[in-house]
Design an enzyme around this catalytic site. Structure first.
Site, short mmCIF file in Angstrom:
data_model
loop_
_atom_site.label_atom_id
_atom_site.label_comp_id
_atom_site.label_asym_id
_atom_site.label_seq_id
_atom_site.Cartn_x
_atom_site.Cartn_y
_atom_site.Cartn_z
N GLU A 35 31.77 60.85 78.06
CA GLU A 35 31.88 61.43 79.40
C GLU A 35 32.74 62.69 79.33
O GLU A 35 33.85 62.65 78.82
CB GLU A 35 32.47 60.41 80.38
CG GLU A 35 32.81 60.97 81.75
CD GLU A 35 31.63 61.67 82.45
OE1 GLU A 35 30.54 61.09 82.53
OE2 GLU A 35 31.81 62.83 82.88
N THR A 42 28.71 61.34 89.33
CA THR A 42 28.62 62.03 90.62
C THR A 42 28.85 61.09 91.79
O THR A 42 29.60 61.39 92.71
CB THR A 42 27.22 62.68 90.76
OG1 THR A 42 27.02 63.54 89.64
CG2 THR A 42 27.10 63.46 92.05
N GLY A 178 19.20 72.68 104.11
CA GLY A 178 18.76 71.78 105.19
C GLY A 178 18.47 70.38 104.69
O GLY A 178 17.94 69.56 105.42
N TYR A 180 19.58 66.58 102.71
CA TYR A 180 20.47 65.55 103.23
C TYR A 180 21.94 65.85 102.98
O TYR A 180 22.79 65.55 103.82
CB TYR A 180 20.05 64.15 102.72
CG TYR A 180 20.52 63.76 101.34
CD1 TYR A 180 21.70 63.05 101.16
CD2 TYR A 180 19.79 64.09 100.20
CE1 TYR A 180 22.13 62.68 99.90
CE2 TYR A 180 20.21 63.72 98.95
CZ TYR A 180 21.38 63.02 98.79
OH TYR A 180 21.81 62.66 97.55
N GLU A 184 24.57 66.14 106.08
CA GLU A 184 25.68 65.18 106.11
C GLU A 184 27.02 65.92 106.23
O GLU A 184 27.88 65.55 107.04
CB GLU A 184 25.67 64.31 104.85
CG GLU A 184 24.54 63.28 104.86
CD GLU A 184 24.41 62.48 103.57
OE1 GLU A 184 23.78 61.43 103.61
OE2 GLU A 184 24.93 62.91 102.52
#
Ligand code: FAD
Length: 472
Positions: A35, A42, A178, A180, A184
């Protein structure tokens, strides 16, 4: 197997990679995972989890406002952005530590380093230059936000990666996009107190979602004070003292304190060495895989956002698990991306499963729609203008429910349960035969008896896909 350092080397400790590594280790595979940023990926660090915490924070505003209608007097409220960011950081650090501990418990070797593919069986650890070998390599590197559109001054803008840790909350925020993620954040920051401007290339928000739901989300954003500019994109961004001046395609100029570009994400394959290893990528840089997540190089697999299939956490987890079952558990498990429920965490939120009305009308000869739009009970006393919209899309021939769309409080929770029924091939008659829970908003789903519309194709099209779910 002994010829390799590991049986499995996973690149990327996010949703898909961690699940794959743990399950493979459980089957006895000698497993390592690398990692480059923070364990959890995420979703945990800068996606679903911190986003949802901010959604919760933002909704207190509605609660405070609604309270008066129920007899409460709420004293003047004050929101402290830095306290929210600190609390969020505390929680995601806790989760990241749990992910680490779980990997350790499973016997997975964790390497804190970027990893790059050298060839079909070897990986370079960038931190110390070591090259390790593995019988199987799993690419689970996820995606990264794009800094687009490519306009002068775009380096002044931020992406979803940075927004969670801003030192101060922007008083004026321009969100470009535009999808999600854009809507949000618009919903969150408008409620936390920012003046939000949303500029998007499309004519409405949430392309790909049901048209009525798109309009419902747009209206809710506007009601929350979000200034929307559709068919607009920035053409230039200039720094003006502490603020930014942004020109839009319409010629309109706005001055804001932050610009969030939420215009898309791209699979994280740049510089990963995949092409040199002979792995085929598609036009957006995603690893091309088959239904078992295997690339064209037999020892290299890929799961999650890096494959550009369905970019959602539960899908990455499923793909990671299925990969481990297939390769190390002797249980070949294809992943089918059908009946995937999903939610958009605006306020109110949107929960969907199955086909939109538009998709159903394209695929089926005769489609029935049952739709209700109403003020939720809570709004009767609070005076809130919030509306709930529910839509059930049905194949008129078989009576099978093809899609359910809910815009309203708790829609994400409701659609999770409804998705079971839709996956099992429930008919509209089954919905009708189900006893309501009263008083709830969700009871509307089992009490909508009167069809709102029927759409018949003038000339029947090719044989429609089987409405019953694949039972594999
Ligand atoms: P990731 O979780 O992105 O993990 C990839 C990991 O690989 C990362 O930790 C990265 O640092 C690491 N990495 C990359 N390259 C290398 C390398 N070369 N070497 C070592 N490590 C590397 N999904 C939902 O289902 N619900 C939601 O509400 C939701 N909200 C979201 C909100 C936002 C703002 C964003 C950005 C995403 C959201 N998503 C949501 C999508 C979800 O986060 C992703 O679909 C999911 O995280 C994908 O998992 P993954 O394992 O493919 O990749």
């Amino acid at each position: 197997m002994a010829d390799f350092d590991f049986d499995l080397f996973v690149i990327g400790a996010g949703s898909g990679g961690v699940r794959a590594a743990r399950v493979a280790a459980g089957y006895g595979a000698r497993t390592a995972i690398a990692e480059e940023f923070r364990v959890g990926g995420t979703c945990v660090i800068r996606g679903c989890v911190p986003k949802k915490l901010m959604v919760y924070a933002s909704r207190f505003r509605d609660e405070f406002e609604d309270a008066a209608g129920f007899g409460w007097t709420v004293p003047a409220t004050l929101f402290d952005w830095s306290r929210l960011v600190a609390a969020k950081e505390h929680e995601i650090s806790r989760l990241s530590a749990i992910y680490r501990a779980n990997l350790q418990k499973a016997g997975v070797a964790l390497v804190d380093s970027r990893a790059e593919v050298v060839d079909a069986h070897r990986v370079r650890l960038v931190a110390d230059g070591r090259i390790v070998s593995a019988k199987t390599i799993l690419v689970a590197t996820g995606g990264a936000p794009v800094l687009e559109p490519d306009v002068p001054g775009r380096e002044h803008a931020i992406t979803s990666n940075e927004i969670f840790d801003l030192k101060t909350m922007p008083a004026r925020l321009l969100i470009v996009g535009g999808g999600y993620i854009a809507v949000e954040f618009a919903s969150v920051f408008a409620r936390l107190g920012s003046k939000v401007i949303l500029a998007s290339r499309g004519e409405n928000v949430l392309r790909g979602f049901d048209e009525d739901m798109r309009c419902g989300v747009r209206d809710a954003l506007q009601a929350a004070g979000v200034e929307t500019h559709f068919s607009h994109l920035p053409t230039a961004i200039e720094k003006a003292d502490e603020a930014y001046r942004v020109k839009l395609t319409s010629g309109l100029e706005v001055e804001v304190d932050q610009i969030l570009l939420a215009t898309g994400r791209r699979p994280a394959t740049a510089g990963l060495g995949l092409e040199a290893a002979g792995v085929e990528l598609d036009g957006v840089g995603a690893v091309k895989v088959d239904e078992f997540s295997r690339s064209n190089v037999p020892s290299i697999y890929a799961v999650g956002d890096v494959t550009h299939r369905v970019a959602l956490t539960p899908i990455a987890i499923r793909e990671g698990h299925a990969f481990a079952d297939t390769v190390f558990g002797d249980r070949p498990t294809p992943v089918r991306h059908e009946h995937v429920p999903t939610a958009v965490f605006t306020t109110p939120e949107l929960g969907v499963v199955g086909l939109t009305e538009g998709q159903a009308r394209e695929a089926y000869d005769c489609v029935d729609v049952y739709q209700a739009s109403f003020r939720p009970m809570k709004a009767t006393l609070s005076g809130s203008s919030q509306k709930t919209i529910m839509k059930i899309v049905v194949d008129a021939k078989s009576d099978v429910v093809l899609g359910v769309h809910i815009l309203g409080e708790g829609a994400g929770e409701v659609v999770q349960a409804i998705a079971i029924a839709v996956r099992l091939g429930a008919k509209k008659a089954d919905f009708d035969a189900t006893v309501a829970v009263h008083p709830t908003a969700a009871e509307e789903l089992v009490t909508m008896r009167v069809r709102t519309a029927r759409y018949e194709r003038a000339t029947p099209g090719p044989e429609a896909p089987d409405a019953m779910p694949d039972e594999a």
